[in-house]
Design a protein around this motif. Structure first.
Motif, PDB file in Angstrom:
ATOM      1  N   SER A 150       0.645  -1.282   0.021  1.00  0.00           N
ATOM      2  CA  SER A 150       0.015  -0.091   0.116  1.00  0.00           C
ATOM      3  C   SER A 150       0.871   1.299   0.266  1.00  0.00           C
ATOM      4  O   SER A 150       1.668   1.541   0.959  1.00  0.00           O
ATOM      5  CB  SER A 150      -0.979   0.091   1.306  1.00  0.00           C
ATOM      6  OG  SER A 150      -1.723   0.924   1.259  1.00  0.00           O
ATOM      7  N   THR A 158      -4.068   2.947  -2.226  1.00  0.00           N
ATOM      8  CA  THR A 158      -3.663   2.651  -1.027  1.00  0.00           C
ATOM      9  C   THR A 158      -4.870   1.839  -0.227  1.00  0.00           C
ATOM     10  O   THR A 158      -5.970   1.797  -0.768  1.00  0.00           O
ATOM     11  CB  THR A 158      -3.313   3.740  -0.123  1.00  0.00           C
ATOM     12  OG1 THR A 158      -4.663   4.732  -0.157  1.00  0.00           O
ATOM     13  CG2 THR A 158      -2.222   4.464  -0.647  1.00  0.00           C
ATOM     14  N   GLU A 161      -7.242   2.610   6.135  1.00  0.00           N
ATOM     15  CA  GLU A 161      -6.685   2.245   7.358  1.00  0.00           C
ATOM     16  C   GLU A 161      -7.332   1.609   8.299  1.00  0.00           C
ATOM     17  O   GLU A 161      -6.686   0.556   9.116  1.00  0.00           O
ATOM     18  CB  GLU A 161      -6.530   3.732   8.166  1.00  0.00           C
ATOM     19  CG  GLU A 161      -5.667   3.772   9.581  1.00  0.00           C
ATOM     20  CD  GLU A 161      -5.861   5.302  10.163  1.00  0.00           C
ATOM     21  OE1 GLU A 161      -5.161   5.327  11.253  1.00  0.00           O
ATOM     22  OE2 GLU A 161      -5.695   6.471   9.212  1.00  0.00           O
ATOM     23  N   GLU A 179       5.590  -0.505   1.614  1.00  0.00           N
ATOM     24  CA  GLU A 179       5.321   0.967   1.415  1.00  0.00           C
ATOM     25  C   GLU A 179       6.079   1.595   0.507  1.00  0.00           C
ATOM     26  O   GLU A 179       6.784   2.646   0.406  1.00  0.00           O
ATOM     27  CB  GLU A 179       5.473   1.838   2.855  1.00  0.00           C
ATOM     28  CG  GLU A 179       4.416   1.595   3.668  1.00  0.00           C
ATOM     29  CD  GLU A 179       4.152   2.607   4.770  1.00  0.00           C
ATOM     30  OE1 GLU A 179       3.232   2.798   5.350  1.00  0.00           O
ATOM     31  OE2 GLU A 179       5.172   3.267   5.183  1.00  0.00           O
ATOM     32  N   SER A 185       2.134   9.261  -2.137  1.00  0.00           N
ATOM     33  CA  SER A 185       0.902   8.996  -1.676  1.00  0.00           C
ATOM     34  C   SER A 185       0.618  10.382  -0.664  1.00  0.00           C
ATOM     35  O   SER A 185       1.603  10.990  -0.033  1.00  0.00           O
ATOM     36  CB  SER A 185       0.449   8.108  -0.888  1.00  0.00           C
ATOM     37  OG  SER A 185      -0.733   7.975  -0.303  1.00  0.00           O
ATOM     38  N   ASP A 186      -0.646  11.122  -0.767  1.00  0.00           N
ATOM     39  CA  ASP A 186      -1.072  11.973   0.410  1.00  0.00           C
ATOM     40  C   ASP A 186      -1.299  11.282   1.748  1.00  0.00           C
ATOM     41  O   ASP A 186      -1.244  11.879   2.944  1.00  0.00           O
ATOM     42  CB  ASP A 186      -2.034  12.497  -0.025  1.00  0.00           C
ATOM     43  CG  ASP A 186      -1.962  13.622  -1.386  1.00  0.00           C
ATOM     44  OD1 ASP A 186      -0.651  13.814  -1.293  1.00  0.00           O
ATOM     45  OD2 ASP A 186      -2.784  13.839  -2.071  1.00  0.00           O
ATOM     46  N   LYS A 187      -1.407   9.886   1.775  1.00  0.00           N
ATOM     47  CA  LYS A 187      -1.786   9.255   2.874  1.00  0.00           C
ATOM     48  C   LYS A 187      -0.166   9.122   3.937  1.00  0.00           C
ATOM     49  O   LYS A 187       0.941   9.215   3.383  1.00  0.00           O
ATOM     50  CB  LYS A 187      -1.985   7.790   2.837  1.00  0.00           C
ATOM     51  CG  LYS A 187      -3.336   7.728   1.861  1.00  0.00           C
ATOM     52  CD  LYS A 187      -4.337   8.203   2.676  1.00  0.00           C
ATOM     53  CE  LYS A 187      -5.902   7.791   2.055  1.00  0.00           C
ATOM     54  NZ  LYS A 187      -5.832   7.731   0.631  1.00  0.00           N
ATOM     55  N   GLU A 188      -0.286   9.152   5.245  1.00  0.00           N
ATOM     56  CA  GLU A 188       0.799   9.263   6.116  1.00  0.00           C
ATOM     57  C   GLU A 188       1.424   7.693   6.090  1.00  0.00           C
ATOM     58  O   GLU A 188       0.621   6.708   5.957  1.00  0.00           O
ATOM     59  CB  GLU A 188       0.599   9.477   7.353  1.00  0.00           C
ATOM     60  CG  GLU A 188       0.411  10.986   7.508  1.00  0.00           C
ATOM     61  CD  GLU A 188      -0.025  11.611   8.893  1.00  0.00           C
ATOM     62  OE1 GLU A 188       0.159  10.500   9.851  1.00  0.00           O
ATOM     63  OE2 GLU A 188      -0.056  12.788   9.213  1.00  0.00           O
ATOM     64  N   SER A 189       2.568   7.450   6.176  1.00  0.00           N
ATOM     65  CA  SER A 189       3.331   6.184   6.337  1.00  0.00           C
ATOM     66  C   SER A 189       2.629   5.568   7.712  1.00  0.00           C
ATOM     67  O   SER A 189       2.334   6.296   8.620  1.00  0.00           O
ATOM     68  CB  SER A 189       4.717   6.070   6.548  1.00  0.00           C
ATOM     69  OG  SER A 189       5.310   5.041   6.917  1.00  0.00           O
ATOM     70  N   TRP A 190       2.912   4.115   7.902  1.00  0.00           N
ATOM     71  CA  TRP A 190       2.409   3.632   9.063  1.00  0.00           C
ATOM     72  C   TRP A 190       3.834   3.473  10.166  1.00  0.00           C
ATOM     73  O   TRP A 190       3.657   2.774  11.125  1.00  0.00           O
ATOM     74  CB  TRP A 190       2.112   2.174   8.993  1.00  0.00           C
ATOM     75  CG  TRP A 190       0.372   2.414   8.808  1.00  0.00           C
ATOM     76  CD1 TRP A 190       0.075   2.624   7.380  1.00  0.00           C
ATOM     77  CD2 TRP A 190      -0.813   1.668   9.443  1.00  0.00           C
ATOM     78  NE1 TRP A 190      -1.285   2.627   7.380  1.00  0.00           N
ATOM     79  CE2 TRP A 190      -1.749   1.904   8.629  1.00  0.00           C
ATOM     80  CE3 TRP A 190      -0.664   1.212  10.299  1.00  0.00           C
ATOM     81  CZ2 TRP A 190      -3.096   1.679   9.151  1.00  0.00           C
ATOM     82  CZ3 TRP A 190      -1.976   1.028  10.859  1.00  0.00           C
ATOM     83  CH2 TRP A 190      -3.263   0.965  10.203  1.00  0.00           C
ATOM     84  N   GLU A 288      -2.138   6.436  -6.062  1.00  0.00           N
ATOM     85  CA  GLU A 288      -1.234   6.994  -5.413  1.00  0.00           C
ATOM     86  C   GLU A 288       0.318   6.843  -5.531  1.00  0.00           C
ATOM     87  O   GLU A 288       1.016   7.026  -4.380  1.00  0.00           O
ATOM     88  CB  GLU A 288      -1.839   7.097  -3.954  1.00  0.00           C
ATOM     89  CG  GLU A 288      -3.403   7.561  -3.688  1.00  0.00           C
ATOM     90  CD  GLU A 288      -3.807   7.386  -2.345  1.00  0.00           C
ATOM     91  OE1 GLU A 288      -3.210   7.919  -1.543  1.00  0.00           O
ATOM     92  OE2 GLU A 288      -4.611   6.496  -1.955  1.00  0.00           O
TER      93      GLU A 288
END
Length: 348
Positions: A150, A158, A161, A179, A185-190, A288
């Motif tokens: 993702s 992605t 969550e 990752e 991506s505009d999503k944050e990493s985990w 993304e």
């Protein structure tokens, strides 16, 4: 969720001791270069000495950049090596199994086969999202890892969550979150959730956003106990000196990296707009990542036509849910223009 790593590690690995290079530890304490311990060539040329087996300088830079501890980092000769180490540490050959979610990165299945580990495939749903119920139904007492990519390769999207959290909380094995494309991506990493989830393993790479595919440096982030297990079995000098030097220089060049990511995302948006005008493009999937998956009338035909024009893309039509799809990597403005012009001419 209670999590005991000793329930996952192979018995023979539990009793192993890490390969220890005493001389390397002593070298850090000695300022002079009178090193007569490793049978190296004494004539200095920049690479006549063995590299740091723990890559401390590179890890220090990554730890500061990613806001993690150095003991939560493992470096390898590309992501494929760190993924292989997971199989070798946690999966008993001819007994254990892992769960993969097609369509996805092909090396998970390759490494499972290489290590004589059953690969149980649970296909994504029609929205390219994991089906948690089906995944957990495929799990048994010998299931050691679930692989999530993702943003996903080749689909570009992605995963939700809630889906990832659900698997982390309900699965007693390792959840490996790839990752490789997270920087686009505009999503944050985990990454900041490693302390919350002791069974979370995250892999990243310098091959994509950092533009360093040629140096082969893969990164694995996990809890310190997981990293300690993997350090037991990794080759002592798996990351060479030149790779370490080049990686450090690039990691510290944050301005250039962010600029290139910005350019790629801008070009991605332009390409997505232009693809809408290609008559035989039937669907453009949301992305993304630094690539886009498109559905066309005849993927094999269009792939071969582009090859004839000197443009190499990926035909993904044989993968689950990907019939007649092509994966297009975002290139330079010039490359993308040539791609669109060629795609347009193919439809005339």
């Amino acid at each position: 969720m209670s999590f005991d790593i000793n329930n996952l590690v192979r018995k023979n690995i539990q009793t192993m001791k890490p390969i220890h290079r005493q001389g390397m530890s002593l070298r850090i304490l000695i300022r002079r270069n009178d090193f007569l311990d490793a049978n190296e060539n004494p004539f200095e040329n920049g690479v006549n000495r063995y590299p740091d087996p723990q890559q401390k300088t590179v890890k220090s830079a990554l730890a500061e950049l990613k806001k993690v501890n150095q003991n939560q980092i493992l470096l390898g000769n590309g992501s494929d090596e760190v993924l292989d180490l997971l199989f070798r540490a946690f999966c008993e050959p001819n007994r254990d199994n892992v769960i993969t979610l097609p369509p996805t990165y092909g090396m998970y299945g390759v490494l499972a086969n290489l290590n004589a580990v059953e690969n149980r495939e649970v296909v994504l749903n029609n929205n390219f999202q994991p089906d948690v119920t089906s995944i957990l139904e495929a799990v048994d007492q010998n299931s050691k890892m679930i692989f999530l990519c993702s943003p996903n390769n080749p689909t570009g999207n992605t995963f939700a969550e809630e889906t990832i959290s659900n698997l982390l909380e309900k699965f007693k094995g390792l959840v490996v979150l790839d990752e490789a494309y997270i920087d686009f991506s505009d999503k944050e990493s985990w990454l900041q959730k490693i302390d919350k989830y002791p069974n979370l393993v995250i892999t990243q790479t310098l091959s994509k956003a950092y533009g360093m595919a040629g140096i082969r440096l893969g990164i694995l982030y996990a809890s310190a106990p997981i990293i300690a297990v993997l350090n037991k079995i990794k080759p002592p000098y798996n990351v060479n000196e030149l790779t370490q030097q080049k990686a450090l220089t690039r990691i510290l060049d944050t301005i250039s990296i962010q600029y290139e990511i910005h350019c790629i995302k801008e070009e991605r948006d332009k390409l997505l707009q232009q693809l809408q005008h290609i008559q035989y493009v039937e669907k453009i999937y949301p992305t993304e990542a630094n690539f886009v998956l498109i559905k066309v009338d005849d993927a094999t035909k269009r792939y071969n036509q582009l090859i004839e024009k000197g443009i190499v893309i990926r035909n993904r039509t044989t993968q689950a849910l990907c019939e007649n799809t092509l994966r297009l990597t975002i290139g330079t403005a010039k490359e993308n223009l040539k791609l669109i012009e060629s795609l347009t001419l193919l439809g005339l």
